[in-house]
Design a protein around this motif. Structure first.
Motif, short mmCIF file in Angstrom:
data_model
loop_
_atom_site.label_atom_id
_atom_site.label_comp_id
_atom_site.label_asym_id
_atom_site.label_seq_id
_atom_site.Cartn_x
_atom_site.Cartn_y
_atom_site.Cartn_z
N LEU A 51 -89.98 -59.03 -1.47
CA LEU A 51 -91.03 -58.02 -1.38
C LEU A 51 -90.63 -56.69 -2.04
CD1 LEU A 51 -92.44 -58.52 2.23
CD2 LEU A 51 -93.48 -59.19 0.06
N GLN A 52 -89.71 -56.75 -2.99
CA GLN A 52 -89.27 -55.51 -3.64
C GLN A 52 -90.40 -54.83 -4.39
OE1 GLN A 52 -88.22 -58.57 -4.25
NE2 GLN A 52 -87.86 -58.97 -6.43
N ASP A 53 -91.38 -55.61 -4.85
CA ASP A 53 -92.51 -55.02 -5.59
C ASP A 53 -93.51 -54.33 -4.68
OD1 ASP A 53 -91.42 -55.95 -7.95
OD2 ASP A 53 -92.64 -57.76 -8.01
N PHE A 54 -93.34 -54.48 -3.36
CA PHE A 54 -94.27 -53.89 -2.40
C PHE A 54 -93.58 -52.79 -1.57
CE2 PHE A 54 -95.82 -58.07 -3.40
CZ PHE A 54 -97.20 -57.92 -3.49
N ARG A 55 -92.51 -52.25 -2.12
CA ARG A 55 -91.69 -51.28 -1.38
C ARG A 55 -92.47 -50.06 -0.93
NH1 ARG A 55 -89.79 -47.00 -3.68
NH2 ARG A 55 -87.74 -47.09 -2.66
N ASN A 56 -93.45 -49.65 -1.71
CA ASN A 56 -94.20 -48.43 -1.40
C ASN A 56 -95.55 -48.69 -0.74
OD1 ASN A 56 -92.23 -46.60 -2.40
ND2 ASN A 56 -92.88 -47.07 -4.50
N HIS A 57 -95.79 -49.93 -0.35
CA HIS A 57 -97.03 -50.26 0.34
C HIS A 57 -96.91 -49.96 1.83
CE1 HIS A 57 -97.94 -52.27 -3.39
NE2 HIS A 57 -99.10 -52.72 -2.94
N PHE A 58 -98.03 -49.54 2.43
CA PHE A 58 -98.07 -49.32 3.87
C PHE A 58 -98.47 -50.62 4.57
CE2 PHE A 58 -98.49 -45.09 2.08
CZ PHE A 58 -97.69 -44.32 2.93
N PRO A 59 -98.15 -50.76 5.86
CA PRO A 59 -98.44 -52.01 6.57
C PRO A 59 -99.89 -52.49 6.42
CG PRO A 59 -96.98 -50.68 7.90
CD PRO A 59 -97.36 -49.84 6.69
N HIS A 60 -100.86 -51.57 6.46
CA HIS A 60 -102.25 -52.01 6.40
C HIS A 60 -102.62 -52.59 5.03
CE1 HIS A 60 -102.79 -47.99 4.55
NE2 HIS A 60 -103.84 -48.53 3.95
N GLN A 61 -101.76 -52.37 4.05
CA GLN A 61 -101.99 -52.90 2.71
C GLN A 61 -101.35 -54.27 2.51
OE1 GLN A 61 -100.24 -49.39 0.77
NE2 GLN A 61 -102.26 -48.95 -0.13
N LEU A 62 -100.69 -54.78 3.54
CA LEU A 62 -99.96 -56.04 3.45
C LEU A 62 -100.58 -57.09 4.36
CD1 LEU A 62 -96.36 -54.53 3.69
CD2 LEU A 62 -97.56 -55.22 1.60
N SER A 63 -100.44 -58.36 3.98
CA SER A 63 -100.92 -59.45 4.81
C SER A 63 -100.02 -59.60 6.04
CB SER A 63 -100.93 -60.76 4.02
OG SER A 63 -99.59 -61.16 3.74
N GLY A 64 -100.48 -60.41 7.01
CA GLY A 64 -99.68 -60.62 8.22
C GLY A 64 -98.34 -61.26 7.90
N GLY A 65 -98.34 -62.21 6.97
CA GLY A 65 -97.08 -62.84 6.59
C GLY A 65 -96.12 -61.87 5.91
N MET A 66 -96.67 -60.99 5.08
CA MET A 66 -95.83 -60.00 4.40
C MET A 66 -95.27 -59.00 5.40
SD MET A 66 -98.23 -59.50 1.05
CE MET A 66 -97.16 -58.46 0.06
N GLN A 67 -96.08 -58.62 6.38
CA GLN A 67 -95.59 -57.70 7.41
C GLN A 67 -94.43 -58.34 8.19
OE1 GLN A 67 -98.56 -55.85 9.96
NE2 GLN A 67 -100.08 -55.93 8.33
N GLN A 68 -94.54 -59.64 8.47
CA GLN A 68 -93.46 -60.29 9.20
C GLN A 68 -92.20 -60.40 8.34
OE1 GLN A 68 -92.71 -60.39 12.07
NE2 GLN A 68 -93.10 -62.31 13.09
N ARG A 69 -92.37 -60.56 7.05
CA ARG A 69 -91.21 -60.55 6.16
C ARG A 69 -90.55 -59.17 6.14
NH1 ARG A 69 -94.21 -63.26 1.17
NH2 ARG A 69 -92.38 -62.75 -0.08
N ILE A 70 -91.35 -58.11 6.24
CA ILE A 70 -90.78 -56.77 6.34
C ILE A 70 -89.95 -56.65 7.61
CG2 ILE A 70 -91.30 -54.30 6.59
CD1 ILE A 70 -91.90 -55.34 3.81
N ALA A 71 -90.47 -57.21 8.72
CA ALA A 71 -89.73 -57.16 9.98
C ALA A 71 -88.42 -57.93 9.87
CB ALA A 71 -90.59 -57.74 11.11
N ILE A 72 -88.44 -59.06 9.17
CA ILE A 72 -87.20 -59.82 8.97
C ILE A 72 -86.23 -59.03 8.09
CG2 ILE A 72 -86.25 -61.91 7.92
CD1 ILE A 72 -88.86 -63.33 8.76
N ALA A 73 -86.77 -58.39 7.04
CA ALA A 73 -85.93 -57.56 6.16
C ALA A 73 -85.30 -56.42 6.95
CB ALA A 73 -86.76 -57.02 5.01
N ARG A 74 -86.06 -55.83 7.86
CA ARG A 74 -85.54 -54.74 8.69
C ARG A 74 -84.36 -55.21 9.52
NH1 ARG A 74 -90.03 -52.24 12.35
NH2 ARG A 74 -89.85 -54.31 13.27
N ALA A 75 -84.46 -56.43 10.08
CA ALA A 75 -83.36 -56.97 10.87
C ALA A 75 -82.15 -57.29 9.99
CB ALA A 75 -83.81 -58.23 11.62
N LEU A 76 -82.41 -57.80 8.78
CA LEU A 76 -81.32 -58.19 7.88
C LEU A 76 -80.61 -56.99 7.28
CD1 LEU A 76 -82.96 -61.16 5.94
CD2 LEU A 76 -81.31 -61.29 7.81
N ALA A 77 -81.30 -55.86 7.16
CA ALA A 77 -80.72 -54.68 6.51
C ALA A 77 -79.47 -54.19 7.22
CB ALA A 77 -81.76 -53.55 6.46
#
Length: 274
Positions: free
Chosen positions: A144-170
């Motif tokens: 999701l590097q191409d969506f780095r500057n998107h806000f949650p409401h601009q992302l699908s549910g699956g993309m939001q969950q991938r952000i949550a996984i990225a947050r844990a992995l960081a």
């Protein structure tokens, strides 16, 4: 990485009871863990070892205490007297992903990922630039590097969950605890994220060693796991531990493998017997 440290070929034609793996190093060990909230007993004498370099799924009836078990591993809760949660040596770095992404709506994707690096020990040891780089790297791991500057409401549910996984992995966790992370997603997105998570776990750039995932899906648990822990109804104990004799790496279409069918069938039978 599935059962890689054992080096034993299993008969893929039938499910097997999970014997104690030999020469495996324990990541988290729970011994005689019971837990009550007031007069309600949730867990009853749970003993379980989670090994390094393995993926474990936890199955059980709704409300039996699966999420509570994860919170014991994370030390957000303490077992009743006589119970013990122990780690291999010092406490490992543990990340957690919940069923809902819980993103901050006023922060961009990269800012949400970076948020976890501004708390705890990371706050002092990482510079702002280092936090930004780690957040960017985590977004790249989940694609999701191409969506780095998107806000949650601009992302699908699956993309939001991938952000949550990225947050844990960081935060470079050695152990990742996941509490029904894909439960609210449609089947297509869920399957896609299942395999993305497995590829992340196998990625040599990832710090991940062990994953423990709570799920209500028998098929998901078989497709992703080395072992499936069956919990009894509340007060929950470990009723069975079933090994998954599927070859690795797991790939799309493996649900047609005889071992997948047989293991799912056996687990369904045990669920009906509860």
């Amino acid at each position: 990485m599935f059962a890689k440290a054992i080096g034993v070929q299993q008969d893929a034609s039938r499910p097997q009871e999970a014997a104690e793996p030999r020469n495996r190093e324990v990541a988290i060990s729970l011994r005689q863990c019971s837990l009550s909230f007031g007069e309600v007993q949730v867990l009853n004498n749970v003993s379980l070892d989670i090994y390094k370099n393995e993926f474990v799924s936890i199955l059980g009836p709704s409300g039996c205490g699966k999420s509570t078990l994860l919170r014991l591993m994370l030390e957000l809760l303490k077992p009743d007297r006589g119970g013990e949660v122990a780690y291999a040596s010092k406490k490992p770095n543990i990340g957690i992903v919940f069923q809902k992404p819980v993103l901050m709506p006023w922060l961009t994707a990269v800012q949400n990922v970076e948020l976890t690096l501004t708390m705890g020990p990371n706050k002092k040891k990482l510079s702002k630039r280092e936090r930004e780089e780690k957040a960017e790297g985590a977004l790249q791991l989940v694609g999701l590097q191409d969506f780095r500057n998107h806000f949650p409401h601009q992302l699908s549910g699956g993309m939001q969950q991938r952000i949550a996984i990225a947050r844990a992995l960081a935060a470079d966790p050695e152990i990742l605890l996941m509490d029904e992370p894909f439960g609210a997603l449609d089947e297509f997105t869920r399957e896609k994220l299942n395999f993305e998570l497995l590829r992340l776990w196998e990625n040599p750039k990832s710090s991940l060693s062990s994953i423990v995932m709570v799920t209500h899906s028998i098929q998901e648990s078989v497709m992703m796991s080395d072992r499936v822990v069956m919990m009894s109804p509340r007060p929950a104990g470990v009723e069975d531990i079933v090994s998954v004799p599927l070859p690795s790496p797991r790939v799309v279409g493996m649900e047609e493998h005889p071992a997948f069918y047989q293991t799912v069938k056996e687990l369904r039978k045990r669920v009906k017997e509860q």
